[in-house]
Write a protein that holds these residues in place. Structure first.
Motif, short mmCIF file in Angstrom:
data_model
loop_
_atom_site.label_atom_id
_atom_site.label_comp_id
_atom_site.label_asym_id
_atom_site.label_seq_id
_atom_site.Cartn_x
_atom_site.Cartn_y
_atom_site.Cartn_z
N LEU A 112 -24.13 -27.77 59.50
CA LEU A 112 -23.14 -27.58 60.56
C LEU A 112 -22.12 -26.53 60.15
CD1 LEU A 112 -22.50 -31.31 61.58
CD2 LEU A 112 -23.70 -29.59 62.94
N LEU B 175 -22.48 -24.11 58.32
CA LEU B 175 -23.07 -22.77 58.29
C LEU B 175 -23.35 -22.24 59.70
CD1 LEU B 175 -25.46 -23.38 55.27
CD2 LEU B 175 -23.37 -22.02 55.27
N GLY B 176 -23.06 -23.05 60.70
CA GLY B 176 -23.15 -22.56 62.07
C GLY B 176 -24.29 -23.14 62.89
N MET C 104 -11.78 -32.26 54.53
CA MET C 104 -12.77 -32.62 55.54
C MET C 104 -12.23 -32.36 56.95
SD MET C 104 -15.60 -33.47 54.19
CE MET C 104 -16.10 -33.53 52.49
N PHE D 284 -15.14 -32.12 59.68
CA PHE D 284 -15.98 -33.31 59.52
C PHE D 284 -15.19 -34.59 59.77
CE2 PHE D 284 -17.70 -30.11 56.53
CZ PHE D 284 -18.78 -29.75 57.32
N GLU D 285 -13.87 -34.47 59.80
CA GLU D 285 -13.02 -35.61 60.16
C GLU D 285 -12.00 -35.08 61.15
OE1 GLU D 285 -13.48 -38.60 59.23
OE2 GLU D 285 -14.63 -38.50 57.37
N PRO E 14 -17.52 -28.48 63.55
CA PRO E 14 -17.62 -27.63 62.36
C PRO E 14 -18.45 -26.37 62.57
CG PRO E 14 -18.72 -29.77 62.05
CD PRO E 14 -17.92 -29.86 63.29
N GLU E 15 -19.52 -26.45 63.39
CA GLU E 15 -20.39 -25.28 63.54
C GLU E 15 -19.72 -24.14 64.29
OE1 GLU E 15 -20.95 -28.28 64.80
OE2 GLU E 15 -21.67 -28.19 66.87
N ILE F 268 -16.26 -21.46 58.91
CA ILE F 268 -15.63 -21.71 57.61
C ILE F 268 -16.75 -21.97 56.61
CG2 ILE F 268 -14.24 -23.35 56.29
CD1 ILE F 268 -12.60 -23.87 58.80
N PHE G 11 -18.29 -23.69 53.34
CA PHE G 11 -17.97 -24.96 52.68
C PHE G 11 -18.90 -25.14 51.49
CE2 PHE G 11 -15.56 -28.89 53.91
CZ PHE G 11 -15.78 -29.58 52.73
N PHE H 246 -29.89 -18.96 55.85
CA PHE H 246 -29.69 -19.97 56.91
C PHE H 246 -28.55 -19.64 57.87
CE2 PHE H 246 -28.27 -24.01 58.67
CZ PHE H 246 -29.44 -24.65 59.01
N PRO H 247 -27.33 -19.36 57.37
CA PRO H 247 -26.23 -19.12 58.31
C PRO H 247 -26.38 -17.81 59.10
CG PRO H 247 -25.49 -18.77 56.06
CD PRO H 247 -26.86 -19.37 55.98
N ARG I 147 -29.00 -16.54 60.71
CA ARG I 147 -29.75 -16.70 61.96
C ARG I 147 -28.83 -17.07 63.12
NH1 ARG I 147 -33.96 -21.07 64.07
NH2 ARG I 147 -35.50 -20.03 62.85
N TYR I 148 -27.79 -17.88 62.81
CA TYR I 148 -26.89 -18.32 63.87
C TYR I 148 -25.84 -17.27 64.21
CZ TYR I 148 -29.27 -22.54 62.78
OH TYR I 148 -30.27 -23.44 62.56
N ARG I 149 -25.91 -16.15 63.50
CA ARG I 149 -24.99 -15.06 63.81
C ARG I 149 -25.77 -13.83 64.25
NH1 ARG I 149 -23.14 -18.64 60.48
NH2 ARG I 149 -20.93 -19.20 60.61
N ARG J 220 -24.40 -18.88 49.62
CA ARG J 220 -24.67 -19.31 51.00
C ARG J 220 -23.38 -19.42 51.80
NH1 ARG J 220 -27.42 -25.10 51.95
NH2 ARG J 220 -25.30 -25.69 51.39
N ALA J 221 -22.30 -19.86 51.14
CA ALA J 221 -21.03 -20.02 51.85
C ALA J 221 -20.32 -18.69 52.06
CB ALA J 221 -20.12 -20.98 51.08
N PHE K 183 -22.06 -15.10 55.15
CA PHE K 183 -21.69 -14.77 56.54
C PHE K 183 -20.24 -14.31 56.65
CE2 PHE K 183 -19.58 -18.86 57.56
CZ PHE K 183 -20.10 -19.68 56.58
#
Lengths: 269, 372
Positions: free
Chosen positions: A175, A177-178, B63, B68-69, B88-89, B93, B95, B114-115, B117-119, B162-163, B166
């Motif tokens: 999540l 990571l998007g 969190m 996440f909270e 969160p998505e 940010i 993490f 991974f991140p 693809r969503y960009r 990975r963090a 992006f």
């Protein structure tokens, strides 16, 4: 046997008895196989042991008889549909109750697995009466729905077990990571709980494919499944073709559970 | 919270705040609050550490920032916009989790990609980005491995890559070095700090390890009991702790009970447990009652023959002596039953034995008056 050299005679005797008991239990468990499998290969139309002469005539009869073939096709269709439904529903249910903030999770879990505990005859009669209201008795849909109720608990249990070792930070990471929640499920959660899902699917398939009581209540001649056909075969004309069918069912079960144990071994690694 | 504190918080609102917590409270059961009245600004480009013992609210705060909270009350502003309802998505940010949370079914390169693809970054562009990100953490050669085939330190670097791949403006880290051995941890501290500085990203880092916090941070927020006890740069935090908790949590400190008598030339005058008078630096405005003086072991020395004007002088009985190579630790009983630890360069120390009388002194500027 596996005792240190300083074991006393009474310890040795005790150990021998324990081993003998274990072997006896195992023998009783698999004894039916020693009867059914040889009989299915017997040439004799009567059930006589030991087998005098071997042949494949009952297998020929099985594969040549349209009633058996319809039954096996019915069983396969019902089992596949049940597996798809039960695996989907069971996995979703397990994901839900595994959330820390799920309300009344013990109660819901108990309800979900109740079909495993309720006597099968009661489930069968209940399903018959209930589905009758909706015209679902003597239909394939009715059979699949009733079998799904029986099979879902297995999926819930296996997937819940896998989820207990699943690291929820993987979901959080995806999540962060998007990835959307649904993308997170398909790309991260599902691949990591796959062993549990597949185990559950195998149990679901076996549950439906082997099931006779509910199927007896829910099916007419056109939807008759393999176990029902065997059951009525035993009542009508007793004939070793049933033994051939039983041996084939047995082989299928063994294959399914071999797959299962291979999967579990992969997971341990 | 009293009025004067609120005003000072409001005044500390620079325009360059990337993250702003406004009166954030968090409770899981509606009765106990794990985070109480949190007000905090994270400046653009800074390395801010939230330091505290477990259960102090620092991880919950992280969190909430990660999405996440959800705060029970209050607002979290990211770049000036309230985000407490943003999933969160959608926060963009980075993490880094304590256990790295690498996807075990993907290769290192797939994890890092991974991140992207969503960009909308795919194909050659994605490959280049992954290579660049892995290069930053010196793991170019390991792109085809699975996370399980890597060492803990390497997994940590992949999580970092990975963090960062992006290019988020904010990266959060939850005790990312907790599972590594001491040597590797110290090397990673420097590497993370260098990456943060060279990329100019804002980092919020959670740890319970005070030396880690002191090494890496621009500013440290010390958490205890759901509140920030002090927010300051490492030097200020170490030299001028604002209360007893901070004084004892950061480094080692002698905390000695005393009574405030009055003030004299900007210094507080206090009476110690045995009746002797001490002078101490004081920022606090208390006028009397039970307080304490805190003084670090390295700021206590052996007293000469004559008393010096800017030094507090006291006597005691040696209880224990430990030789630690470059220095010695003296445990001294003084002020009628208090134990004082002094850290003295080894060459200066004449041989002491338990039971000996010793005269010690400390600079008044290095003695701090704190609320009891």
């Amino acid at each position: 046997m596996w005792l240190p050299s300083y074991a006393t005679p009474s310890e040795r005797l005790m150990r021998t008895l324990v081993v003998a008991l274990a072997v006896a239990v195992l023998l009783f468990l698999i004894a039916p196989l020693f009867i059914i499998v040889p009989l299915s290969f017997s040439k004799d139309p009567f059930f006589t042991l030991p087998v005098q002469e071997y042949s494949l005539r009952w297998y020929e009869d099985f594969f040549g008889n349209p009633r058996w073939m319809t039954a096996i096709a019915n069983s396969a269709i019902a089992a596949v549909l049940t597996t798809i439904l039960a695996t989907t529903l069971g996995t979703l249910a397990a994901l839900g109750i595994s959330r820390a903030d799920f309300p009344a999770r013990r109660l819901v879990m108990a309800l979900l697995i109740s079909p495993m505990i309720v006597p099968i005859v009661i489930v069968a009669v209940g399903s018959y009466l209930f589905f009758g209201q909706f015209g679902l008795t003597n239909t394939r849909t009715g059979l699949v729905l009733a079998h799904t109720a029986l099979a879902t608990p297995f999926v819930v249990i296996t997937v819940t077990a896998t989820l207990s070792t699943y690291d929820t930070n993987l979901t959080r990471a995806a999540l962060s990571l998007g990835a959307s929640p649904s993308s997170t499920f398909f790309r991260v959660t599902l691949p990591n709980i796959m062993p549990g899902v597949v185990s559950g699917a195998i149990f679901a398939f076996a549950t439906s494919f082997d099931e006779v009581v509910v199927a007896l209540f829910m099916t007419a001649a056109e939807q008759r499944t393999l176990p029902v056909q065997m059951f009525s075969g035993i009542r009508d004309q007793i004939n070793p073709t049933i033994m051939a069918a039983a041996t084939l069912l047995l082989a299928l079960s063994i294959m399914l559970f071999a797959t299962l144990s291979l999967l579990t071994r992969r997971r341990v690694r | 919270m009293n009025f004067s504190q609120r005003v000072s918080v409001a005044a500390d609102r620079p325009v360059d705040a990337l993250v702003r917590f406004e009166d954030v409270k968090k409770s899981y059961d509606g009765i106990n609050f794990v985070v109480k009245d949190l007000n905090l600004n994270v400046r653009r480009g800074e390395f801010l550490t939230m330091l505290g013992p477990s259960g102090s609210g620092k991880t919950t705060t992280l969190m909430m920032l990660g999405g996440f909270e959800r705060p029970t009350l209050g607002h979290i502003l990211l770049d000036g916009k309230p985000v407490e309802r943003l999933p969160p998505e959608k926060r963009n940010i980075g993490f880094v989790f304590q256990n790295y949370a690498l996807f075990p079914h993907m290769t290192v390169a797939e994890n890092v990609a991974f991140p992207l693809r969503y960009r909308g970054i795919t194909g050659v562009a994605a490959k280049d980005k992954v290579r660049e990100a892995l290069g930053r953490v010196s793991l170019e050669a390991l792109g085809d491995r699975r996370p399980a085939q890597l060492s803990g330190g390497q997994q940590q670097r992949v999580a970092l890559a990975r963090a960062l791949v992006f290019e988020p403006s904010l990266v959060l880290m939850d005790e990312p070095l907790g599972a590594l051995d001491k040597q590797l941890r110290e090397r990673m501290q420097i590497e993370i700090k260098q990456l943060q500085t060279s990329l100019g990203i804002t980092m919020v880092y959670v740890t319970h390890d005070q030396s880690e916090a002191l090494t890496m941070s621009d500013r440290i927020a010390v958490f205890h009991d759901g509140r920030i006890q002090q927010l300051a740069d490492p030097e200020t935090l170490y030299n001028e702790p604002s209360n007893r908790f901070v004084a004892s949590f950061i480094g080692e400190n002698n905390t000695l009970p005393c009574t405030l008598l009055g003030r004299e030339g900007g210094m507080a005058v206090v009476r110690m447990g045995d009746g002797s008078k001490f002078k101490a630096a004081a920022d606090i405005s208390g006028t009397g009652g039970d307080m304490s003086v805190s003084v670090r072991p390295e700021n206590i020395g052996l007293a000469g023959q004559d008393g010096r004007p800017d030094f507090n002088r006291f006597g005691g009985k040696v209880r224990d002596v430990f030789f630690l190579g470059d220095h010695m630790r003296l445990s001294v009983e003084a002020f009628g039953g208090e134990f004082v630890t002094a850290r003295i360069p080894a060459r200066r120390l004449r041989p002491f034995a338990p039971g000996d009388d010793v005269a010690l002194e400390c600079n008044v500027a290095e003695c701090r008056l704190l609320e009891a």
